[in-house]
Design an enzyme around this catalytic site. Structure first.
Site, PDB file in Angstrom:
ATOM      1  N   PHE A 135       0.820  -1.210   0.000  1.00 48.16           N
ATOM      2  CA  PHE A 135       0.000   0.000   0.000  1.00 48.16           C
ATOM      3  C   PHE A 135       0.856   1.263   0.000  1.00 48.16           C
ATOM      4  CE2 PHE A 135      -2.575  -3.538   1.473  1.00 48.16           C
ATOM      5  CZ  PHE A 135      -3.611  -3.458   0.544  1.00 48.16           C
ATOM      6  N   SER A 136       0.662   2.177   0.953  1.00 47.89           N
ATOM      7  CA  SER A 136       1.275   3.505   0.842  1.00 47.89           C
ATOM      8  C   SER A 136       2.778   3.519   1.022  1.00 47.89           C
ATOM      9  CB  SER A 136       0.622   4.469   1.834  1.00 47.89           C
ATOM     10  OG  SER A 136      -0.691   4.778   1.433  1.00 47.89           O
ATOM     11  N   VAL A 137       3.399   2.383   1.293  1.00 44.62           N
ATOM     12  CA  VAL A 137       4.856   2.298   1.152  1.00 44.62           C
ATOM     13  C   VAL A 137       5.250   2.769  -0.247  1.00 44.62           C
ATOM     14  CG1 VAL A 137       6.772   0.637   0.963  1.00 44.62           C
ATOM     15  CG2 VAL A 137       5.206   0.530   2.917  1.00 44.62           C
TER      16      VAL A 137
END
Length: 410
Positions: A135-137
């Site tokens: 995800f937002s990694v």
């Protein structure tokens, strides 16, 4: 745009979606394969708590994807195993390490100390070659692509307006903020990042229409639907996945290439990634874009290489891959930008979270994914989770990380 309801309405709409000409022609060999009710249902259900340990490992079977291809040379990380056995206290309860990983719903944990793998453990059917969606990694990777484009002279200045590179954003919420404003999540765009899937929130509507039903692209929404918010650009921090999508579209526009191609050439191959990565798409191949805000799937080892490279000021596999000046600018807070708001323990620089109490910086993702870089202690921790809740369990992970760090530095 007409927002879709959750699953029932998404499935009802699928027949209409398959009739849309620009979408239906997306796959030359099988034009409808990403638009069947089964596939739409799968994308709508990817967060199901009892199965997300598995879906997060196999997103390429639910989404159209683009590969980030590795090169011929791998950055070999030395292995120097160290015991992390012992008692761990998580929110007042005591566990052994395996119990702590179960308590925090881990799929994988990988720890580097002084550039060597000291601990690596996979759970729930995963392994070193599993490419997890984290995800937002992905936001920290997209930021790095902006850094490359700046170094290549394709972006003149971070203080240029977004509309210099994306003129279709004129008249939208992105008509005003600079590239730097967007990097810092200070675009001023009206956006509510509430993870209430199954509701009618703004994020859910864009998620359902774009990622689930492939009705429009994230950047289409930014250009056609976004509006200025209550704050002027640079005036206040407001976490917005939409901002990162706009950054990715800037990369595409100035390079004339897909984000996956540019990332492979500038980052993945020079860094010495061990495995191909992939981006999930917000539409089939000929209309979709990489989901730059949260769509990169990679192995834990390659995430660890990325974190170690940033710990080493952009050096990887014996060469300078990311400019050292960019690493510092992207991860070290400027005066006045940390914390994100008064009293917060965290800050936010260029799509990297910072710790207001130390020099730690982190790439973080929904459902508690981490690349945690600790320059003082020379430690990188990659933890890939499948928590029931999308957010809200940071304290238990910070307690785990602090105890791992203590074992490695005593």
């Amino acid at each position: 745009m007409i927002p879709l309801k959750r699953l029932g309405a998404i499935l009802t709409a699928s027949a209409t979606l398959m009739s849309l000409g620009s979408v239906a022609k997306a796959q030359s060999t099988d034009p409808d394969r990403w638009l069947t009710p089964t596939m739409i249902d799968a994308r709508a259900s990817m967060f199901m708590p009892s199965l997300n340990y598995l879906t997060f490992q196999h997103m390429d079977q639910m989404f159209a994807t683009r590969a980030v291809t590795k090169g011929t040379e791998t950055w070999e990380l030395p292995e120097k195993p160290m015991s992390l056995d012992g008692d761990y206290t998580i929110l007042g309860e005591t566990y052994d390490l395996e119990g702590a990983l179960e308590r925090t719903q881990a799929n994988a944990l990988l720890v580097l100390k002084d550039g060597a793998i000291v601990y690596e453990h996979y759970r729930n059917g995963s392994g070193p070659d599993t490419r997890f969606l984290t995800f937002s990694v992905a936001k920290s990777y997209t930021s790095t692509l902006i850094g490359f484009a700046l170094e290549d002279g394709l972006i003149d200045s971070l203080d240029d307006k977004v509309t210099k590179y994306l003129p279709e954003m004129e008249g939208s919420g992105y008509d005003g903020p600079t590239v730097r404003d967007v990097l810092r999540m200070r675009s001023g765009v009206d956006w509510e990042e509430h993870y209430e899937f199954g509701s009618e929130t703004q994020l859910t509507q864009v998620h359902d229409n774009s990622l689930v039903a492939y009705r429009y692209r994230w950047c289409d929404y930014a250009a056609n639907e976004s509006k200025p918010g209550a704050h002027a650009p640079d005036a206040a921090f407001n976490y917005a996945t939409l901002d990162t999508s706009v950054l990715g579209c800037i990369v595409e526009r100035v390079t004339g290439r897909t984000g996956a191609e540019y990332m492979s050439e500038k980052l993945w191959q020079p860094m010495g990634a061990e495995y191909d990565a992939y981006w999930i798409m917000d539409g089939p191949e000929n209309v979709g874009r990489e989901f730059f805000g949260a769509g990169l799937a990679s192995t834990a080892r390659d995430h660890a290489r990325f974190g170690q490279m940033f710990l080493q000021d952009g050096m990887a596999n014996g060469k300078q891959v990311v400019p050292a000046a960019w690493v510092r600018e992207a991860t070290v807070p400027d005066d006045g930008y940390e914390p994100t708001e008064p009293g917060s323990p965290v800050g936010y620089q260029y799509q990297w979270w910072t710790d207001a109490r130390s020099d730690v910086f982190m790439a973080l993702g929904l459902h508690h994914q981490f690349i945690r870089v600790d320059p003082t202690n020379r430690i990188v921790i990659v933890k890939i989770s499948h928590t029931t809740e999308p957010v809200g369990r940071d304290q238990e992970n910070e307690e785990l990380f602090a105890q791992i760090t203590a074992r490695l530095t005593q």
